[in-house]
Scaffold this motif. Structure first.
Motif, PDB file in Angstrom:
ATOM      1  N   GLN A   1       0.804  -1.143  -0.111  1.00  0.00           N
ATOM      2  CA  GLN A   1      -0.214  -0.111  -0.028  1.00  0.00           C
ATOM      3  C   GLN A   1       0.736   1.237  -0.137  1.00  0.00           C
ATOM      4  OE1 GLN A   1      -2.515  -0.330   3.399  1.00  0.00           O
ATOM      5  NE2 GLN A   1      -3.440  -2.337   2.485  1.00  0.00           N
TER       6      GLN A   1
ATOM      7  N   ALA B   1      -0.391   2.417  -3.532  1.00  0.00           N
ATOM      8  CA  ALA B   1      -1.590   3.291  -3.028  1.00  0.00           C
ATOM      9  C   ALA B   1      -1.428   4.576  -2.454  1.00  0.00           C
ATOM     10  CB  ALA B   1      -2.488   2.500  -2.338  1.00  0.00           C
ATOM     11  N   LEU B   2      -0.488   4.554  -1.260  1.00  0.00           N
ATOM     12  CA  LEU B   2      -0.541   6.066  -0.731  1.00  0.00           C
ATOM     13  C   LEU B   2       0.008   7.296  -1.697  1.00  0.00           C
ATOM     14  CD1 LEU B   2      -0.649   7.083   2.266  1.00  0.00           C
ATOM     15  CD2 LEU B   2       1.788   6.777   2.399  1.00  0.00           C
TER      16      LEU B   2
ATOM     17  N   ILE C   1      -3.422   8.258  -3.041  1.00  0.00           N
ATOM     18  CA  ILE C   1      -4.299   9.081  -2.045  1.00  0.00           C
ATOM     19  C   ILE C   1      -3.835  10.409  -1.610  1.00  0.00           C
ATOM     20  CG2 ILE C   1      -4.942   8.733   0.470  1.00  0.00           C
ATOM     21  CD1 ILE C   1      -4.809   5.769   0.239  1.00  0.00           C
TER      22      ILE C   1
ATOM     23  N   ARG D   1       1.636   7.874  10.303  1.00  0.00           N
ATOM     24  CA  ARG D   1       0.384   7.474   9.711  1.00  0.00           C
ATOM     25  C   ARG D   1       0.662   6.070   8.969  1.00  0.00           C
ATOM     26  NH1 ARG D   1      -1.874  11.126   4.587  1.00  0.00           N
ATOM     27  NH2 ARG D   1      -3.576   9.540   3.652  1.00  0.00           N
TER      28      ARG D   1
ATOM     29  N   THR E   1      -1.454   2.688   9.669  1.00  0.00           N
ATOM     30  CA  THR E   1      -1.953   1.609   8.556  1.00  0.00           C
ATOM     31  C   THR E   1      -1.553   0.319   8.781  1.00  0.00           C
ATOM     32  OG1 THR E   1      -1.915   3.688   6.978  1.00  0.00           O
ATOM     33  CG2 THR E   1      -1.649   1.512   6.265  1.00  0.00           C
TER      34      THR E   1
ATOM     35  N   ASN F   1      -4.156  -2.940   9.131  1.00  0.00           N
ATOM     36  CA  ASN F   1      -3.919  -3.889   8.345  1.00  0.00           C
ATOM     37  C   ASN F   1      -3.859  -5.184   8.960  1.00  0.00           C
ATOM     38  OD1 ASN F   1      -4.021  -3.295   5.472  1.00  0.00           O
ATOM     39  ND2 ASN F   1      -2.038  -2.109   5.710  1.00  0.00           N
TER      40      ASN F   1
ATOM     41  N   PHE G   1      -6.349   3.782  -9.204  1.00  0.00           N
ATOM     42  CA  PHE G   1      -6.564   3.471  -7.656  1.00  0.00           C
ATOM     43  C   PHE G   1      -7.604   2.240  -7.636  1.00  0.00           C
ATOM     44  CE2 PHE G   1      -8.404   3.983  -3.492  1.00  0.00           C
ATOM     45  CZ  PHE G   1      -7.328   3.852  -2.690  1.00  0.00           C
TER      46      PHE G   1
ATOM     47  N   SER H   1      -6.640  -1.232  -6.185  1.00  0.00           N
ATOM     48  CA  SER H   1      -7.061  -1.813  -5.037  1.00  0.00           C
ATOM     49  C   SER H   1      -7.471  -3.420  -5.272  1.00  0.00           C
ATOM     50  CB  SER H   1      -8.444  -1.119  -4.621  1.00  0.00           C
ATOM     51  OG  SER H   1      -9.452  -1.477  -5.577  1.00  0.00           O
TER      52      SER H   1
ATOM     53  N   GLN I   1      -3.465 -10.111  -1.198  1.00  0.00           N
ATOM     54  CA  GLN I   1      -3.991 -10.459  -0.109  1.00  0.00           C
ATOM     55  C   GLN I   1      -4.610 -11.708   0.291  1.00  0.00           C
ATOM     56  OE1 GLN I   1      -7.007  -7.792   1.342  1.00  0.00           O
ATOM     57  NE2 GLN I   1      -6.425  -8.031   3.611  1.00  0.00           N
TER      58      GLN I   1
END
Lengths: 68, 269
Positions: free
Chosen positions: B25, B29-30, B33, B76, B80, B84, B222, B226, B233
């Motif tokens: 992430q 992803a970060l 974001i 942060r 996270t 998680n 994004f 995801s 995962q």
């Protein structure tokens, strides 16, 4: 196929009762673990508390939980 | 004790998978974001949306200045990671409980060597029910996107998830005739779409054309990230559980001193 009644074979019945009782105890523990999982899942992904939301913010976005 | 064993196994899985997820992430992803957040902070609130933002809704809003928010950077990332690990602890517990419940229900009559494949089946159901199906109706969103009421979206998420999980359970575990099984599963999968998902039109209507274009592109990336991270995962959770469950979980599902044959007898009673 098991056809014997408790009167014909009492020892067999006791063993079967023990198995039933054990399975009930195991099922109860599975239920407990599931409850714990649901509470955690709700807390991380869905709780409206601003603290929970802000701490898990990025995870909620990436794991596609409704956010904001 | 089964409960203690379940929690330990799930914790081991959650620490491993949650840590890997945090790294992925952070990398994929970060940045998306945080880019979206720079736009979110500059976004003008148009009159139409200002009306929609009643005080009650503003309460739900993240950037409520009074609420604690982790600082960008290590803090942060730390929170996270915590989120998680907790999320994966919940998912690992559900996965192991579903597998164990099925073993208990069938009295361990089936071949224990097939256990890894049965775990994989449950993990696939988890991916579909807890990621794919809700996200088809409510795709991943970036900060700053305007969306329908939070509670309505959460309820739609829950409905899609429960329906998809039930459909998977019917397909995988129900023992009645094939045609009806497929029909019931299809009906369950269709139900959340028949009910409908709440949407609030263009999510970036508040932004100018240039920012709108950038945010729309970011959102597309994004959504892809995801899905990719969810696949990784559930592959990791499934593979980990498939290795752990036959070794450390199945023996506890067999009451001491009783062979599988005796269990089957108990079931036939």
């Amino acid at each position: 196929m098991m056809t014997s009644t408790p009167a014909q074979n009492p020892s067999r019945s006791t063993a079967a009762d023990a198995v039933t009782a054990t399975r009930k105890a195991l099922a109860l523990q599975l239920g407990g673990a599931l409850m714990l999982a649901l509470v955690l899942f709700y807390g991380v992904g869905f709780a409206h508390s601003p603290l929970a939301h802000n701490a898990a913010h990025d995870v909620r976005h990436v794991t596609v939980k409704p956010c904001h | 004790m089964l409960l203690r064993r379940l929690i330990w196994l799930a914790l081991v899985l959650a620490l491993a998978v949650g840590s890997v997820q945090t790294l992925l992430q952070h990398h994929f992803a970060l940045p998306l974001i945080q880019t979206a957040e720079t736009f979110e902070d500059q976004a003008p609130v148009p009159p139409a949306l200002a009306h929609a933002h009643e005080p009650a809704q503003a309460h739900d809003h993240v950037h409520d200045a009074s609420a604690w928010t982790p600082q960008d950077g290590a803090e942060r990332t730390f929170w996270t990671w915590v989120a998680n690990v907790l999320e994966n602890l919940a998912l690992a517990l559900m996965l192991l409980v579903a597998f164990a419940a099925r073993e208990l229900w069938r009295g361990l009559a089936a071949a224990p060597s097939a256990a890894p494949w049965r775990v994989a089946g449950v993990a696939l159901a988890g991916f579909v029910g807890l990621h794919l199906w809700p996200s088809l109706g409510l795709p991943a969103e970036l900060p700053g996107a305007q969306a329908a009421d939070l509670l309505q979206r959460q309820m739609a998420w829950g409905l899609a998830s429960v329906c998809a999980l039930l459909a998977c359970a019917v397909l995988g575990w129900a023992r009645f005739a094939g045609v009806w099984r497929f029909a019931l599963a299809l009906a369950l999968l269709a139900l959340p779409f028949a009910v409908g998902f709440p949407h609030a039109g263009d999510p970036y209507a508040a932004f100018g054309p240039q920012a709108h274009q950038i945010l729309t592109n970011l959102t597309g990336r994004f959504v892809g990230v995801s899905h990719l991270l969810a696949v990784v995962q559930w592959l990791a959770l499934g593979a980990g559980a498939a290795w752990l469950a036959p070794r450390f979980l199945q023996p506890l599902l067999r009451p001491a001193g009783l062979r599988p044959a005796a269990l089957a007898t108990g079931e036939a009673r």
